[in-house]
Design an enzyme around this catalytic site. Structure first.
Site, PDB file in Angstrom:
ATOM      1  N   ARG A 199       0.852  -1.188   0.000  1.00  0.00           N
ATOM      2  CA  ARG A 199       0.000   0.000   0.000  1.00  0.00           C
ATOM      3  C   ARG A 199       0.891   1.243   0.000  1.00  0.00           C
ATOM      4  O   ARG A 199       1.712   1.411   0.900  1.00  0.00           O
ATOM      5  CB  ARG A 199      -0.901  -0.030   1.244  1.00  0.00           C
ATOM      6  CG  ARG A 199      -1.705   1.217   1.427  1.00  0.00           C
ATOM      7  CD  ARG A 199      -2.650   1.141   2.634  1.00  0.00           C
ATOM      8  NE  ARG A 199      -3.248   2.442   2.814  1.00  0.00           N
ATOM      9  CZ  ARG A 199      -3.042   3.245   3.854  1.00  0.00           C
ATOM     10  NH1 ARG A 199      -2.297   2.867   4.877  1.00  0.00           N
ATOM     11  NH2 ARG A 199      -3.589   4.425   3.890  1.00  0.00           N
ATOM     12  N   TYR A 249      -3.084   1.626  16.065  1.00  0.00           N
ATOM     13  CA  TYR A 249      -1.797   1.515  16.765  1.00  0.00           C
ATOM     14  C   TYR A 249      -1.968   1.144  18.232  1.00  0.00           C
ATOM     15  O   TYR A 249      -1.151   0.439  18.792  1.00  0.00           O
ATOM     16  CB  TYR A 249      -1.007   2.825  16.631  1.00  0.00           C
ATOM     17  CG  TYR A 249      -0.459   3.005  15.226  1.00  0.00           C
ATOM     18  CD1 TYR A 249       0.804   2.546  14.898  1.00  0.00           C
ATOM     19  CD2 TYR A 249      -1.229   3.578  14.220  1.00  0.00           C
ATOM     20  CE1 TYR A 249       1.302   2.671  13.601  1.00  0.00           C
ATOM     21  CE2 TYR A 249      -0.744   3.706  12.925  1.00  0.00           C
ATOM     22  CZ  TYR A 249       0.532   3.251  12.626  1.00  0.00           C
ATOM     23  OH  TYR A 249       1.014   3.358  11.341  1.00  0.00           O
ATOM     24  N   ASN A 260      -6.495   2.363  10.402  1.00  0.00           N
ATOM     25  CA  ASN A 260      -5.140   2.354  10.948  1.00  0.00           C
ATOM     26  C   ASN A 260      -5.265   2.226  12.462  1.00  0.00           C
ATOM     27  O   ASN A 260      -5.933   3.063  13.090  1.00  0.00           O
ATOM     28  CB  ASN A 260      -4.417   3.661  10.609  1.00  0.00           C
ATOM     29  CG  ASN A 260      -4.233   3.860   9.111  1.00  0.00           C
ATOM     30  OD1 ASN A 260      -4.570   2.988   8.317  1.00  0.00           O
ATOM     31  ND2 ASN A 260      -3.697   5.006   8.726  1.00  0.00           N
ATOM     32  N   GLU A 272      -2.914   0.170   8.559  1.00  0.00           N
ATOM     33  CA  GLU A 272      -1.606   0.461   9.184  1.00  0.00           C
ATOM     34  C   GLU A 272      -1.604  -0.104  10.591  1.00  0.00           C
ATOM     35  O   GLU A 272      -2.611  -0.032  11.300  1.00  0.00           O
ATOM     36  CB  GLU A 272      -1.367   1.970   9.339  1.00  0.00           C
ATOM     37  CG  GLU A 272      -0.952   2.690   8.101  1.00  0.00           C
ATOM     38  CD  GLU A 272      -0.664   4.178   8.368  1.00  0.00           C
ATOM     39  OE1 GLU A 272      -0.304   4.548   9.507  1.00  0.00           O
ATOM     40  OE2 GLU A 272      -0.831   4.957   7.420  1.00  0.00           O
ATOM     41  N   GLU A 322      -6.176   8.769   7.209  1.00  0.00           N
ATOM     42  CA  GLU A 322      -6.167   9.498   8.491  1.00  0.00           C
ATOM     43  C   GLU A 322      -6.646  10.946   8.409  1.00  0.00           C
ATOM     44  O   GLU A 322      -5.880  11.873   8.721  1.00  0.00           O
ATOM     45  CB  GLU A 322      -4.768   9.455   9.106  1.00  0.00           C
ATOM     46  CG  GLU A 322      -4.298   8.037   9.392  1.00  0.00           C
ATOM     47  CD  GLU A 322      -3.037   7.966  10.242  1.00  0.00           C
ATOM     48  OE1 GLU A 322      -2.341   8.986  10.388  1.00  0.00           O
ATOM     49  OE2 GLU A 322      -2.772   6.868  10.768  1.00  0.00           O
ATOM     50  N   HIS A 355      -2.362  11.009   1.353  1.00  0.00           N
ATOM     51  CA  HIS A 355      -1.704  10.695   2.620  1.00  0.00           C
ATOM     52  C   HIS A 355      -0.925  11.953   3.028  1.00  0.00           C
ATOM     53  O   HIS A 355       0.305  11.961   3.001  1.00  0.00           O
ATOM     54  CB  HIS A 355      -0.796   9.475   2.441  1.00  0.00           C
ATOM     55  CG  HIS A 355      -0.336   8.844   3.716  1.00  0.00           C
ATOM     56  ND1 HIS A 355      -0.532   7.506   4.018  1.00  0.00           N
ATOM     57  CD2 HIS A 355       0.317   9.350   4.783  1.00  0.00           C
ATOM     58  CE1 HIS A 355      -0.003   7.235   5.199  1.00  0.00           C
ATOM     59  NE2 HIS A 355       0.538   8.345   5.689  1.00  0.00           N
TER      60      HIS A 355
END
Ligand code: IFM
Length: 452
Positions: free
Chosen positions: A74, A302, A300, A357, A163, A118
């Site tokens: 990606r 984390y 995404n 992500e 994002e 992005h």
């Protein structure tokens, strides 16, 4: 159960963070080119001018991906590389770079997944008001049409925005990212609304200009929420907390505001009430545009916060114990986020799901033996992927996982001080060195995520 047989094992990057080649071959400036030159904005004055020099070394990088066994890669197209002014004249040399990259990937048996945006806003568009100017919806649509025209004969997977929480929140609310503004709240909601409309317009244009059936998705982010225990009320508290509407001062760090409109065609009621005084005019036709059907949902992820049901019947955050595990950039290590996040999001949005992500910044360096040992990253991946596998086993339709990141790269305002890669990059020589985690990931891919 576990991962599907055709599970998409991938890695992700973005254009500005790895390409370099600033100003080369007719590329227009983007807001990061400008921001990085402003004193005090980025750690030690670093910039993406050269970054990982991927613009010149993409063949070597694709070879690494091939050896790692990646099924998919990606990456983002830098809007200003293909449309230097953001609109109008096409830069054929820029198109040619991505053509060569796509062909190289396909030749290596790797499926390209293109992200349209992005954080790389063309500076010329910014000068015309950027996200504040409603015309950006059409400009972004024009760019999406171009991408579909030129690449969809070979590329079938596209993500629109990466994002939005960050490019609006960090770019315009707290100013840590380009263009570094602290804009009035009202403007930030207007920009967000235009960004969502631009997403919708891009979906329309990608479909209208695609040369074959394509799958289109969206790649938002946010902290997840997970329950302290498996008790029903804690699970309900975590679910509620994940989709709650935060205070206006930090409003962009929000799941529902960014995803409900895309999937349901409506902003969450609670947000409409709380943010009412700062909202722009929102027409029914805007919502129709924003909610163009998408095929896949990316997120995404984390980390997350631990939540329980408080005595007052409302969710409350559970404080982390002293010495809680954390990454080099101080983000908490919370594997539970990769179980509960996909579960709650899939339950609500019901779309085939991708982790677009996930990864960790570690203090990586080259050891005396010439290798890069990163046991913390391996441990992180092992824990997070085992949580993701449980979610898959429990029925979440998880199609793929993109590790962030294929290689160390320019970590925005932290410059090169953070290392998220599976591949170590020596920025003095541009040598790529496989970290232990890269070998580990290669082996895991070979076993489709099974331990043995
Ligand atoms: O490097 C970033 C990426 O650009 C967007 N998601 C988070 C990553 C780590 O901060």
């Amino acid at each position: 159960m576990g991962f599907r047989k055709d599970f998409v094992w991938g890695a992700a990057t973005s254009a500005y963070q790895i390409e370099g080649g600033a100003g080369e071959d007719g590329k227009g400036m983007d807001i990061w080119d400008v921001f990085c030159k402003e004193p005090g904005r980025v750690y030690e004055g670093h910039s993406g001018d050269v970054a990982c020099d991927h613009y010149h070394r993409y063949k070597e990088d694709v070879q690494i991906m091939k050896e790692m066994g990646l099924k998919a890669y990606r990456f983002s197209i830098n809007w200003s590389r293909v449309l230097p002014d953001g609109t109008g004249k096409v830069n054929e040399k820029g198109i040619n770079f991505y053509d060569r990259l796509v062909d190289e990937l396909l030749g290596a048996g790797i499926e390209p997944y293109i992200t349209l945006y992005h954080c790389e806003l063309p500076y010329e568009i910014y000068k015309r008001g950027g996200w504040m100017n409603r015309e950006i919806v059409e400009w972004f649509g024009e760019y999406a049409a171009l991408v579909a025209e030129r690449f969809s004969d070979r590329v079938t997977h596209f993500f629109t925005l990466n994002e939005p929480q960050c490019f609006i929140g960090l770019g315009f609310l707290n100013g840590a990212h380009a263009p570094g503004l602290k804009a009035p709240l009202r403007d930030t909601f207007t920009m967000a609304h235009h960004a969502l409309m631009a997403h919708g317009r891009a979906v329309q244009q990608l479909r209208a200009h695609a040369k074959q059936p394509v799958e289109i998705g969206y790649a938002p982010t946010c902290g997840m929420a997970y329950p302290e225990t498996d008790k029903k009320e804690d699970i309900e508290a975590a679910r509620k907390s994940l989709f709650a509407i935060p205070d206006v001062s930090n409003w962009s760090w929000n799941v529902a505001w960014w995803s409900d409109p895309v999937i349901f065609g409506a902003y969450p009621e609670e947000g409409m009430e709380l943010y009412g005084p700062w909202l722009p005019e929102i027409k029914d036709s805007d919502m129709e545009l924003i909610s163009q059907p998408i095929d896949i949902y990316g997120q995404n992820i984390y980390n997350g916060r631990c939540v329980r049901m408080g005595e007052n019947g409302e969710p409350e955050n559970v404080s982390r114990y002293e010495g809680f595990p954390k990454a080099a950039n101080s983000w908490p290590v919370t594997p539970e986020a990769l179980y509960w996040g996909p579960k709650f999001l899939y339950e609500r949005y019901k779309k085939p799901f991708y982790i677009t992500e996930n990864g960790i910044s570690c203090h990586d360096s080259v050891s005396l033996d010439g290798k890069v040992h990163d046991p913390s990253r391996i441990d992180f991946l092992e824990r997070y992927l085992s949580a993701l596998k449980s979610a898959a086993s429990d029925g979440v339709d998880i199609r793929g996982y993109f590790q962030w990141s294929l290689m160390d790269n320019f970590e925005w305002n932290s410059g090169y001080s953070e290392r998220f890669g599976l591949i170590y990059v020596d920025y003095q020589t541009q040598e790529r060195i496989w970290k232990d985690s890269a070998y580990w990931y290669r082996d895991l891919i070979m076993k489709n995520g099974e331990k043995e």
